[in-house]
Motif scaffolding. Structure first.
Motif, short mmCIF file in Angstrom:
data_model
loop_
_atom_site.label_atom_id
_atom_site.label_comp_id
_atom_site.label_asym_id
_atom_site.label_seq_id
_atom_site.Cartn_x
_atom_site.Cartn_y
_atom_site.Cartn_z
N PHE A 1 0.81 -1.22 0.00
CA PHE A 1 0.00 0.00 0.00
C PHE A 1 0.84 1.27 0.00
N GLY A 2 2.15 1.12 -0.15
CA GLY A 2 3.03 2.28 -0.22
C GLY A 2 3.10 3.08 1.07
N ILE A 3 3.05 2.39 2.19
CA ILE A 3 3.05 3.06 3.50
C ILE A 3 4.44 2.99 4.11
N ARG A 4 4.93 4.12 4.59
CA ARG A 4 6.24 4.18 5.26
C ARG A 4 6.01 4.61 6.71
N VAL A 5 6.42 3.78 7.65
CA VAL A 5 6.25 4.08 9.07
C VAL A 5 7.31 3.31 9.85
N THR A 6 7.75 3.84 10.97
CA THR A 6 8.72 3.16 11.83
C THR A 6 8.10 1.88 12.36
N LEU A 7 8.84 0.77 12.23
CA LEU A 7 8.32 -0.55 12.53
C LEU A 7 9.20 -1.23 13.57
N HIS A 8 8.61 -1.71 14.66
CA HIS A 8 9.33 -2.45 15.69
C HIS A 8 8.66 -3.80 15.94
N ARG A 9 9.47 -4.83 16.15
CA ARG A 9 8.94 -6.16 16.44
C ARG A 9 8.39 -6.19 17.87
N ALA A 10 7.23 -6.82 18.04
CA ALA A 10 6.63 -6.97 19.37
C ALA A 10 5.83 -8.26 19.38
N ASP A 11 6.52 -9.40 19.15
CA ASP A 11 5.84 -10.69 19.20
C ASP A 11 5.63 -11.12 20.64
N GLU A 12 5.09 -12.32 20.84
CA GLU A 12 4.74 -12.76 22.19
C GLU A 12 5.95 -12.89 23.11
N ASN A 13 7.15 -12.99 22.52
CA ASN A 13 8.36 -13.14 23.34
C ASN A 13 8.87 -11.82 23.88
N VAL A 14 8.55 -10.72 23.21
CA VAL A 14 9.13 -9.43 23.62
C VAL A 14 8.09 -8.35 23.90
N ILE A 15 6.81 -8.64 23.67
CA ILE A 15 5.81 -7.58 23.78
C ILE A 15 5.75 -6.99 25.19
N ALA A 16 5.94 -7.83 26.21
CA ALA A 16 5.91 -7.31 27.59
C ALA A 16 7.03 -6.31 27.82
N GLN A 17 8.15 -6.50 27.14
CA GLN A 17 9.29 -5.60 27.28
C GLN A 17 9.05 -4.27 26.57
N ARG A 18 8.08 -4.23 25.68
CA ARG A 18 7.79 -3.01 24.93
C ARG A 18 6.84 -2.07 25.67
N VAL A 19 6.20 -2.57 26.72
CA VAL A 19 5.14 -1.81 27.36
C VAL A 19 5.61 -0.45 27.86
N GLU A 20 6.70 -0.41 28.60
CA GLU A 20 7.15 0.87 29.17
C GLU A 20 7.51 1.86 28.08
N GLY A 21 8.13 1.39 27.01
CA GLY A 21 8.46 2.28 25.90
C GLY A 21 7.22 2.82 25.22
N VAL A 22 6.21 1.98 25.08
CA VAL A 22 4.95 2.42 24.47
C VAL A 22 4.28 3.47 25.35
N LEU A 23 4.23 3.20 26.67
CA LEU A 23 3.62 4.17 27.58
C LEU A 23 4.37 5.50 27.56
N ALA A 24 5.70 5.45 27.44
CA ALA A 24 6.49 6.68 27.36
C ALA A 24 6.12 7.48 26.11
N ARG A 25 5.94 6.79 25.00
CA ARG A 25 5.55 7.48 23.77
C ARG A 25 4.14 8.06 23.90
N LEU A 26 3.24 7.32 24.53
CA LEU A 26 1.88 7.83 24.72
C LEU A 26 1.89 9.07 25.61
N ARG A 27 2.78 9.08 26.60
CA ARG A 27 2.90 10.26 27.46
C ARG A 27 3.40 11.48 26.68
N GLU A 28 4.12 11.21 25.60
CA GLU A 28 4.61 12.30 24.75
C GLU A 28 3.56 12.73 23.72
N GLY A 29 2.39 12.07 23.78
CA GLY A 29 1.33 12.42 22.86
C GLY A 29 1.43 11.74 21.51
#
Length: 291
Positions: free
Chosen positions: A52-80
């Motif tokens: 679809f010609g979409i360019r966006v920053t992509l990070h892996r978050a499968d079942e093995n690492v998704i729990a480790q992504r939580v704090e980073g996601v919340l930090a980004r949400l805090r930044e709006g």
């Protein structure tokens, strides 16, 4: 800080389960507008984005690492920021990663939205033509035959259709197990959902197991829909199930079993919280003593 968290947005995005044309305009707009896109497998999602010609920053978050992504996601949400999550196909959280992100974001007070997309479980139910006023989604069964059979028998009393997922190279063996557990029920095998060679095979469980075994290994991910139990099967299951919690409690109290010991035993036997069972024991013993 709280205001910023409310300005951030977590989008849980349903993606095509086979046919890329099923990606809605809203799905594509959401992916394009994301500051970060989390996914199960970057290789799989990169193909979707490239199509679809979409360019966006992509990070892996499968079942093995998704729990480790939580704090980073919340930090980004805090930044709006706008963070989106997709699984390889279908609706995240339904037999796929995603729930842990939604749980954490809601607990933190962040905004969460679901962008609807295809779900193999729902599509299989509709395609099966079997009664589905009520249904239970099981996902993948254990791999060993004995464990499969034990799990299916535990699901037998559920008064609705059962939906299973299975890989193509194990589906024939699983259907044999289904026929053993539910010899009188109709079963549908739905494969290659939304794709060119989508197929529905349906029949009595034993007949379907034989038909699939004779065809050899199938291609494509599979969903199995098992018809719910009829009234006669439910009666048989009920009579074979043994005494209910209340019946066992009354018998044990009449026999003088100590309340704390009884509550512990029944909680384990019936899979209920010990405190809840203890309250029931106290209530029933009070009624008994009152009479």
């Amino acid at each position: 800080m709280e205001k910023k968290l409310e300005e951030g947005l977590l989008s849980v995005v349903g993606t095509p389960i086979g046919n890329l044309s099923d990606a809605s305009p809203r799905v594509l707009d959401t992916l394009r507008g994301s500051d970060l896109l989390l996914c199960e497998d970057t290789r799989v999602t990169s193909k979707l984005l490239a199509h679809f010609g979409i360019r966006v920053t992509l990070h892996r978050a499968d079942e093995n690492v998704i729990a480790q992504r939580v704090e980073g996601v919340l930090a980004r949400l805090r930044e709006g920021q706008h963070v989106s999550f997709v699984s390889d196909a279908g609706m995240p959280g339904v037999s796929d990663p995603g729930r842990v992100l939604v749980d954490a974001a809601l607990d933190a007070g962040a905004r969460v939205e679901v962008i609807p997309g295809p779900s193999a479980a729902i599509c299989a139910l509709v395609a099966s033509g079997l009664p589905m006023e009520h249904f239970f989604f099981e996902g993948f069964l254990p791999r060993r035959h004995g464990q499969q059979l034990e799990r299916l028998r535990a699901l037998a009393p559920i008064p609705g259709a059962l939906v299973l997922y299975e890989s193509p190279h194990r589906v024939a063996a699983t259907l044999v197990c289904v026929a053993e557990a539910f010899p009188a029920r109709r079963v549908a095998l739905v494969r290659e959902l939304t794709k060119l060679h989508e197929e529905v095979l349906r029949g009595l469980s034993s007949d379907l197991a034989t038909q699939v075994a004779e065809r050899g290994e199938l291609k494509g991910e599979c969903a199995i829909v098992i018809e719910g139990p009829g009234e006669e099967e439910l009666r048989q299951l009920s009579s074979a199930a043994g005494p209910s919690l209340e019946e066992e409690m009354g018998r044990a109290l009449a026999a003088g079993e100590p309340k704390s010991v009884l509550a512990k035993r029944l909680a384990k036997q019936f899979g209920r919280p010990r405190s809840e069972v203890y309250d029931l024991v106290l209530a029933q013993s009070g009624n008994t003593e009152g009479h």
